[in-house]
Scaffold this active site. Structure first.
Site, mmCIF file in Angstrom:
data_model
loop_
_atom_site.group_PDB
_atom_site.id
_atom_site.type_symbol
_atom_site.label_atom_id
_atom_site.label_comp_id
_atom_site.label_asym_id
_atom_site.label_seq_id
_atom_site.Cartn_x
_atom_site.Cartn_y
_atom_site.Cartn_z
ATOM 1 N N PHE A 130 0.844 -1.189 0.000
ATOM 2 C CA PHE A 130 0.000 0.000 0.000
ATOM 3 C C PHE A 130 0.879 1.240 0.000
ATOM 4 O O PHE A 130 1.488 1.579 1.011
ATOM 5 C CB PHE A 130 -0.919 -0.007 1.220
ATOM 6 C CG PHE A 130 -1.744 -1.266 1.285
ATOM 7 C CD1 PHE A 130 -2.933 -1.360 0.581
ATOM 8 C CD2 PHE A 130 -1.297 -2.363 2.004
ATOM 9 C CE1 PHE A 130 -3.684 -2.517 0.612
ATOM 10 C CE2 PHE A 130 -2.047 -3.528 2.047
ATOM 11 C CZ PHE A 130 -3.240 -3.612 1.352
ATOM 12 N N GLY A 167 10.203 -1.997 7.011
ATOM 13 C CA GLY A 167 8.953 -2.480 6.443
ATOM 14 C C GLY A 167 8.994 -2.535 4.931
ATOM 15 O O GLY A 167 8.116 -2.009 4.255
ATOM 16 N N ASP A 196 7.768 2.372 8.176
ATOM 17 C CA ASP A 196 6.567 1.841 7.515
ATOM 18 C C ASP A 196 6.413 0.366 7.891
ATOM 19 O O ASP A 196 6.108 -0.474 7.060
ATOM 20 C CB ASP A 196 6.708 2.021 5.991
ATOM 21 C CG ASP A 196 5.401 1.760 5.262
ATOM 22 O OD1 ASP A 196 4.331 1.808 5.904
ATOM 23 O OD2 ASP A 196 5.446 1.512 4.046
ATOM 24 N N HIS A 201 2.118 -1.534 12.683
ATOM 25 C CA HIS A 201 1.300 -0.368 12.971
ATOM 26 C C HIS A 201 0.700 -0.364 14.372
ATOM 27 O O HIS A 201 -0.122 0.482 14.678
ATOM 28 C CB HIS A 201 0.188 -0.235 11.921
ATOM 29 C CG HIS A 201 0.697 0.300 10.609
ATOM 30 N ND1 HIS A 201 2.025 0.277 10.272
ATOM 31 C CD2 HIS A 201 0.065 0.886 9.566
ATOM 32 C CE1 HIS A 201 2.179 0.818 9.071
ATOM 33 N NE2 HIS A 201 1.005 1.196 8.616
HETATM 34 MG MG MG Z 1 2.579 1.834 4.875
#
Ligand code: MG
Length: 219
Positions: free
Chosen positions: A22, A48, A143, A146
């Site tokens: 994403f 990430g 990234d 989360h």
């Molecule tokens: Mg992201």
């Protein structure tokens, strides 16, 4: 072998569009511009990498700057990628390992992007890789996981390695909690409120801060 590297410039939009993950093209193109500038001053690092979408943009910028990109990911997938969860993708299930494995896809993306001489994969949890890291960095992209614990650990483990003038980029910052989890926004606010960084314009959900020079007074 420099001749094996891809042509310079932004990756063709079709390439990242075909990679799982994403990130909007505008966000990726901003990362390319930041890496192009930062890559001349020192190594860049992303947390990430997943299947390599952001890696294509950052890596292309580093390549064009004659720089290098460290890409950290345990490649076991985040919480939401696990079997039974919302973003589980059977194509990333590795029967030999008996778990999610995004590393094969990641390497395929790096090779397609002509970035094998630029990208250094680090297959590890971010906190493990941070434990004895000592190299100053010109850009850090957060990234990864989360959850607040994961995002805070990434901020805590890596922001301190940024050289003066270095960029701290944080992906998935949403002011509306219905649009996405709030942990990236919380570490963005933590960094912005620390006095150590100046805020640069956001692109989509990508927040960008720049480490102030030593002795520079926060305004
Ligand atoms: Mg992201």
């Amino acid at each position: 072998m420099p001749g094996c590297e891809g042509k310079s410039g932004l990756p063709d939009r079709r390439l990242p569009a075909a990679v799982r993950g994403f990130m909007e093209p505008e966000e990726g193109e901003r990362l390319y511009e930041l890496a192009l500038e930062a890559g001349r001053r020192g190594p860049c690092l992303e947390i990430g990498g997943f299947c390599g979408k952001s890696t294509l943009y950052l890596g292309s910028g580093c390549r064009d700057a004659g720089g290098i990109l460290y890409s950290i990911d345990h490649h076991r997938g985040s919480e939401e990628h696990q079997p039974g969860e919302e973003y589980f993708d059977p194509a990333l299930w590795d029967p030999r390992l008996g778990r999610v494995n995004s590393f094969t896809e990641f390497i395929r993306t790096v090779e397609r992007g002509g970035l094998t001489e630029t990208v250094v994969p680090i297959v590890s949890a971010s906190a493990t890789a941070a434990r004895s890291w000592a190299t100053p960095l010109s850009l850090v992209l957060i990234d990864g996981g989360h959850s607040y614990a994961a995002a805070f650990a990434d901020y805590n483990g890596w922001a301190g390695h940024l050289m003066p003038g270095g960029f701290l980029a944080i992906h998935d910052i949403f002011s509306n909690p219905e649009a996405g989890g709030q942990a990236p926004r919380q570490i963005y606010k933590l960094a912005a409120g620390s006095g150590l960084f100046r805020r640069l314009p956001m692109t989509g959900s990508l927040g960008v801060l720049q480490r102030r020079a030593i002795g520079e007074t926060p305004v």
